[in-house]
Design an enzyme around this catalytic site. Structure first.
Site, mmCIF file in Angstrom:
data_model
loop_
_atom_site.group_PDB
_atom_site.id
_atom_site.type_symbol
_atom_site.label_atom_id
_atom_site.label_comp_id
_atom_site.label_asym_id
_atom_site.label_seq_id
_atom_site.Cartn_x
_atom_site.Cartn_y
_atom_site.Cartn_z
ATOM 1 N N LYS A 35 1.199 -1.054 0.484
ATOM 2 C CA LYS A 35 -0.292 -0.183 -0.271
ATOM 3 C C LYS A 35 0.817 1.160 -0.084
ATOM 4 C CE LYS A 35 -0.383 -0.129 5.000
ATOM 5 N NZ LYS A 35 -0.674 -0.923 6.036
ATOM 6 N N TYR A 255 16.821 29.291 9.014
ATOM 7 C CA TYR A 255 15.514 30.031 9.623
ATOM 8 C C TYR A 255 15.371 29.963 11.466
ATOM 9 C CZ TYR A 255 13.485 29.994 5.036
ATOM 10 O OH TYR A 255 13.110 30.278 3.489
HETATM 11 C C1 LIG Z 1 -0.258 -2.553 6.543
HETATM 12 C C2 LIG Z 1 -1.217 -3.488 6.828
HETATM 13 C C3 LIG Z 1 -0.386 -4.710 7.083
HETATM 14 C C4 LIG Z 1 1.609 -4.419 6.869
HETATM 15 O O1 LIG Z 1 2.254 -4.172 8.669
HETATM 16 P P1 LIG Z 1 3.700 -3.889 8.648
HETATM 17 O O2 LIG Z 1 3.931 -3.287 9.727
HETATM 18 O O3 LIG Z 1 3.940 -2.832 7.112
HETATM 19 O O4 LIG Z 1 4.136 -5.416 8.510
HETATM 20 C C5 LIG Z 1 -0.438 -6.059 7.318
HETATM 21 N N1 LIG Z 1 -2.552 -5.629 7.615
HETATM 22 C C6 LIG Z 1 -2.959 -4.846 7.212
HETATM 23 C C7 LIG Z 1 -4.362 -4.825 7.383
HETATM 24 C C8 LIG Z 1 -2.762 -3.481 6.730
HETATM 25 O O5 LIG Z 1 -2.640 -2.818 7.190
#
Ligand SMILES: *Cc1c(COP(=O)(O)O)cnc(C)c1O
Length: 358
Positions: A35, A255
């Site tokens: 994702k 800054y």
């Molecule tokens: C993002 C996510 C994962 C992966 O999580 P990590 O901590 O990056 O391994 C797995 N299952 C779900 C439902 C997620 O939203």
């Protein structure tokens, strides 16, 4: 010419990290979580390195469509599912699998008229209180889906742990046993573990694991870096020096003049800033590699630049290579200095940064 900010993505490291997932969870199938543009690493190119995984998980429908349109034929699971009939149509048209987590979704599926064989992952809420059916609603939801002729049987089952990265918490064990108890006797495939659970909670290893952050070589735990877990960093974020100058003791830099030199030194100006996704709140002292040598960030992070204290020893001139994180400098360490987690740094790389796969 060296580019200003760019991120090198090491596809061999991705493959190595997948092998590590197999080592931690030898019997499980892998649903690679990509994702948010593969955690900032580039959705399509990362997918090309995932020949050895069994399915892909993403958050949103449009990401799934992008993958299908690019020719991806793997199983794709949409973790956030859909909110209306039109979205369900889209999911089915692109053969995307659906996480069903709410009564509203269930109703849309029950009323669905087409001939499609809908692939469903029914989600139990074991305490995250984000997505999923509560235990008391879960059995009924399962039964409704089990008699739906348009739903592919058996239904797959999943949950998500809220504290898997906390090795001291008892909550993960409770969530795992609650899930196992709820799905006892159901023949569908089951999935619990994210990266932290894959590494720390062997009881969570069921038919499928869902690694995200560890695929990118990064540790899900604040106390350890990926390398200590046998992982290899995938992204190295680079830029270059664009100016090197001498400053006297007592000069204020950047800054608000928030950093003042204690002694005469040489200052390097690096072409990267929060406009590239380098964290605005990185503190003075955050390590930066200039020609492979560690130097401290000094002064405020600007939109397009940061300043580093080169000291009087280090050889450096405009054009020289700078590493912000990656090989030789753990993103986990930078996250600490910026008071955040590595996930946000990786996802936060902006459009301006060229992503180069090697
Ligand atoms: C993002 C996510 C994962 C992966 O999580 P990590 O901590 O990056 O391994 C797995 N299952 C779900 C439902 C997620 O939203």
């Amino acid at each position: 010419m060296t580019l200003a900010a760019y991120a090198l993505i090491d596809s061999d490291a991705i493959k190595h990290n997948i092998q590590q997932v197999r080592m931690y969870a030898p019997k499980a199938k892998i649903m690679a979580v990509i994702k948010a543009n593969a955690y900032g690493h580039g959705l399509l190119r990362v997918t090309e390195s995932l020949t050895d995984v069994d399915a892909i998980a993403i958050a949103r429908i449009d990401e799934g469509i992008r993958l299908r349109e690019a020719g991806c034929i793997k199983r794709i699971v949409i973790l956030e599912g859909f909110v209306c009939k039109q979205e369900l149509d889209k999911l089915l048209r692109y053969k995307l699998e659906i996480v069903v987590h709410s009564a509203g979704q269930l109703e849309i599926i029950q009323n669905y008229q087409g001939q499609e064989n809908i692939s469903v992952w029914l989600k139990l809420d074991t305490g995250m209180n984000r997505l999923g059916f509560k235990a008391e609603e879960f059995l009924l939801a399962y039964q409704k889906l089990a008699v739906c002729s348009q739903v592919k049987q058996p239904i797959s089952l999943m949950t998500h742990l809220s504290r898997a990265d906390n090795l001291k918490s008892l909550v993960s064990s409770q969530q795992i046993s609650m899930f196992k108890q709820q799905v006892k006797g159901f023949s569908g495939e089951k999935s619990i573990a994210n990266s932290a659970a894959i590494i720390a909670w062997p009881d969570s290893l069921t038919d499928w694991v869902r690694p995200g952050i560890m695929l990118y070589g990064v540790s899900p735990f604040s106390a350890r870096i990926g390398e200590e877990l046998g992982l290899m960093p995938v992204m190295s974020l680079h830029s270059r020096l664009i100016s090197v100058k001498n400053i006297a003791a007592g000069e204020a830099v950047g800054y608000a003049g928030s950093w003042v030199s204690k002694k005469a030194t040489r200052l390097g100006v690096v072409a990267i800033g929060y406009g590239d996704g380098y964290p605005r709140y990185a503190q003075n002292g955050t390590p930066v590699l200039v020609n492979g040598k560690k130097v401290p960030l000094v002064g405020r992070v600007s939109m397009d630049m940061i300043t580093v204290d080169l000291g009087l020893q280090i050889e450096a001139s405009p054009g020289d290579l700078v590493t912000l994180w990656g090989n030789g400098l753990a993103v986990e360490e930078i996250a600490k200095y910026a008071n955040t987690i590595p996930y946000t740094l990786l996802c936060g790389i902006t459009q301006r940064v060229e992503i180069k796969h090697v």
